[in-house]
Structures are given as structure tokens and as C-alpha cells.
Write a protein that holds these residues in place. Structure first.
Motif, PDB file in Angstrom:
ATOM      1  N   ASN A 130     -46.640  80.423  42.007  1.00 22.91           N
ATOM      2  CA  ASN A 130     -46.198  81.548  41.730  1.00 22.91           C
ATOM      3  C   ASN A 130     -45.855  81.892  42.965  1.00 22.91           C
ATOM      4  O   ASN A 130     -45.009  82.834  43.341  1.00 22.91           O
ATOM      5  CB  ASN A 130     -47.512  82.426  41.571  1.00 22.91           C
ATOM      6  N   TYR A 158     -41.618  83.293  43.778  1.00 20.47           N
ATOM      7  CA  TYR A 158     -41.850  84.596  44.280  1.00 20.47           C
ATOM      8  C   TYR A 158     -40.792  84.954  45.544  1.00 20.47           C
ATOM      9  O   TYR A 158     -39.853  85.692  46.331  1.00 20.47           O
ATOM     10  CB  TYR A 158     -42.734  86.168  44.687  1.00 20.47           C
ATOM     11  N   THR A 162     -50.221  90.888  43.353  1.00 22.75           N
ATOM     12  CA  THR A 162     -49.720  90.692  43.088  1.00 22.75           C
ATOM     13  C   THR A 162     -48.156  91.681  43.261  1.00 22.75           C
ATOM     14  O   THR A 162     -47.540  91.700  44.446  1.00 22.75           O
ATOM     15  CB  THR A 162     -49.157  89.632  41.760  1.00 22.75           C
TER      16      THR A 162
END
Lengths: 198, 180
Positions: A149, A153, B106
């Protein structure tokens, strides 16, 4: 502990919102977050069910126990009181392996099953056993070697070299896992005394 | 193919390989694979239903704490102390939120990437930090409440120590690898 923690989170939030004159945000948080929880669960349900099904095939064929036997030299050190041929040991190895590979949702089913098995042999059903503490502390120290992830990103935000953090990330993960094992062992010795094989 | 391409290719391959190996091995052992799958999947669904109440309780508590502004307040309070030990203060809210909520952390991570860039010191540090820390409160609640254990003994302390070491380690490793 969990009861107090949970109550404190809510009460502190309410009081703080009251003081800062944002009490309406508490109401919207209740509504939105509970809906979000259901949404997360529905999203998770499919993949967790699918993976539990695949896992069951692996259990029946003996593949999972074969894998667990491979892990046993390491797990023996972490769980000296746990029977190496137990279901609990199998589930713990499956959970650790899935975590290391970065398959978070694949780690949850065996993780919860491991807790169930550990609870069966737990002498005090309300309190965490030696094995539960060790299992969860390691689990929460982050075992995942490569966080895909984060790489995604980073490249999404135009990093010149998104993967440059893989090496440092692995080093830091090892460090936190070692700290977890040391901390758990020290606390364990203070709480339960020296481990004796039954 | 560049390095990141290889990494993401390998991670794309993990699931197909694991699933195929499980099924092939099961068939070799003469197991009725589909029946067995259904058995396991039923139990898997039960697991999800079982953790739903825990998830609702916890996410509401985190939501209230976040929306009330208390988490922001707390991280602002911690910033000066963080600065004293050389911890970048831009990363304080994220380090804190990381323990509580993965979706919120996040969001904060992407904010940092947007404002400072992923290749800045702070961007690299949070990238490393995210890979060696975990959402402690969520994991602990789900696992313990699924078996009705409420006395968690030293689990929280141990997990927080591991995450603190991860945090400090990430900072030192980032400085050593990339410079400040």
C-alpha cells in the motif's frame, strides 16, 4: 482493561466536544462511525469467508500442519508451554505467515481461531493467558515485510523512487518485532513465572 | 521491469499461487475440495458476524474521539515534547493515529505526502514508520473480545513498547539511510 479504555475514549471525547463547543460532532460520529463499521464488515465478509474456505482445504489436506511444523523451531521458543501438535499452534503459524506476507485479511481468520483454541486451554477464561499475550503482542508489532500500500501511495504522489523505503522498512519491522518478543518475555516472566512444559 | 514493478508483480502472485497450491494439494489428498471450502467459508462468515459488534463499538469510540478534536489536541500537546527528542512534529498526529485507526492514519499519511512530498525527510520517515507499526487498539479489541477475555494483562503495554521501538527505530533508520 478494555472496558475502561473503551469508556474513557467515549467519555473523554464527549467532554472535550462539550468544552470546545462541538457537541454535534459526537452525534454525527455515532451515526457515521457505526455505519462505517458495518460497511467495513460487509466489505471484509466476502474475502474472510473465501479465505477461511481455502484455509479449511489446507487444514484437511495437512498442508497447514506441514507448514506449522516448519515454523515449530521458532514457535517453540515463543510458546514453550504450547503443545506443538495442537490446532492452536497451526493457526498461530498460519496467522504469522499471512501477516509476514502482508495478507492482513487472510491473517484474521486463523488469528481468531487461534484465540479460540487458546481460550479452550486457558485456566482463567476472563483473563488473557501467557500464550494469548505473546501471540497478540507479536501480532501487533507489525510483521509485514513489504507494505505494498505504502509503495502504491508513494508512486501515486510521484516519488522518484517509491521502493527505496523497502529495506529500511524491513529493518524497522525486525526491530519492532524483536522488541515485542523481548517485552512479552519479560512481562511473562514477571506475571506467570518461568515457563514449564506440561 | 523496474524494481517496484517486480515487487508488485510478486505480491500480485502470492494469492493465486497460495490458492492454487491449496486446491491442488487438497485434490491430491482426495478431499472433496468444494464441500470443504463451503464448510470453512461458513465459519468465516460467522467470524465476521461475531466481530461486527466489536467493530461498531470501537469505531464509534474512535470516531467520537477524533471528531471531538481531542486527538488533534493531544498531538499538539505532545508536539513540543516530541521536538525536544528530535521527533519531527509534523509526524506526531500520524504516529498517534496509527495506533487507533488505519483509515484515519492513511488519510494523514496522504496529507503528508501531498504537503511535503514522499521523498522529503518527513515523507520517507512516515513511509518507514507505517511499515513497522500496527493499529494496536483495534487488533487487541477484536481478538480479545472474540473470546470474551476482558483482563488483558500486559498485552497493551507490550504492544505499545513494540510500537514505540518501531517508531524510534524508523526515525533512526531513516536518518542513517537517507540523511536528515
Amino acid at each position: 482493561m478494555l472496558n475502561i479504555l473503551w469508556a474513557a475514549m467515549i467519555l473523554i471525547g464527549v467532554v472535550y466536544a462539550l468544552v470546545t463547543n462541538r457537541i454535534d460532532s459526537v452525534t454525527s460520529a455515532c451515526i457515521n462511525s457505526s455505519a462505517e463499521a458495518v460497511a467495513v464488515c460487509i466489505k471484509m465478509a466476502g474475502i474472510v469467508a473465501f479465505w477461511s474456505g481455502i484455509m479449511r482445504i489446507g487444514e484437511k489436506s495437512g498442508l497447514v500442519s506441514a507448514l506449522a511444523r516448519r515454523c515449530y523451531p521458532v514457535l517453540k521458543f515463543l510458546f514453550p508451554t504450547l503443545n506443538p501438535r495442537s490446532k492452536a499452534m497451526e493457526y498461530i503459524s498460519a496467522n504469522f505467515i499471512a501477516n509476514i506476507l502482508g495478507l492482513g485479511w487472510a491473517a484474521t481468520p486463523p488469528g481468531l481461531l487461534a484465540m479460540e483454541e487458546l481460550q479452550k486451554i486457558n485456566p482463567d477464561k476472563k483473563s488473557a493467558s501467557r500464550e494469548m499475550c505473546m501471540f497478540l503482542i507479536i501480532n501487533m508489532s507489525s510483521l509485514q515485510l513489504i507494505t505494498v500500500n505504502i509503495l502504491a501511495y508513494r508512486s501515486q504522489y510521484n516519488s522518484a523512487n517509491p521502493s527505496e523505503i523497502i529495506g529500511p522498512g524491513i529493518a524497522a519491522t525486525l526491530l519492532s518485532s524483536i522488541a515485542a518478543i523481548v517485552a512479552a518475555k519479560v512481562f511473562e516472566r514477571a506475571t506467570f513465572g518461568k515457563a514449564v512444559r506440561e | 521491469m523496474n524494481f517496484i514493478g517486480i515487487v508488485s508483480f510478486v505480491s500480485d502472485m502470492i494469492i493465486p499461487i497460495v490458492v492454487s497450491v491449496m486446491i491442488i494439494f487438497g485434490m491430491k489428498k482426495k478431499i472433496s475440495v468444494y464441500d470443504t471450502f463451503l464448510e470453512g467459508a461458513t465459519d468465516g462468515l460467522k467470524i465476521t458476524v461475531k466481530i461486527l459488534p466489536t467493530l461498531i463499538g470501537l469505531m464509534v469510540a474512535v470516531g467520537i474521539l477524533r471528531e471531538s478534536g481531542f486527538l488533534t489536541f493531544l498531538s499538539e500537546l505532545l508536539s513540543p515534547a516530541a521536538n525536544v527528542v528530535g521527533f519531527p512534529k509534523e509526524a506526531v498526529p500520524l504516529s498517534f493515529m496509527r495506533l487507533v485507526s488505519s483509515s484515519a492514519s492513511t488519510g494523514l499519511l496522504l496529507d503528508i505526502f501531498k504537503n511535503y512530498g514522499p521523498d522529503s525527510f518527513i515523507g520517507r520517515f512516515v513511509s518507514v514508520m507505517m511499515s513497522c507499526t500496527e493499529t494496536v487498539f483495534y487488533t487487541m479489541s477484536v481478538y480479545f473480545l472474540s473470546v470474551n477475555v476482558t483482563k488483558t494483562r500486559y498485552t497493551l503495554a507490550g504492544a505499545l513498547i513494540a510500537n514505540a521501538v518501531g517508531l524510534a527505530g524508523a526515525l533512526v533508520i531513516t536518518i542513517v539511510t537517507f540523511g536528515k
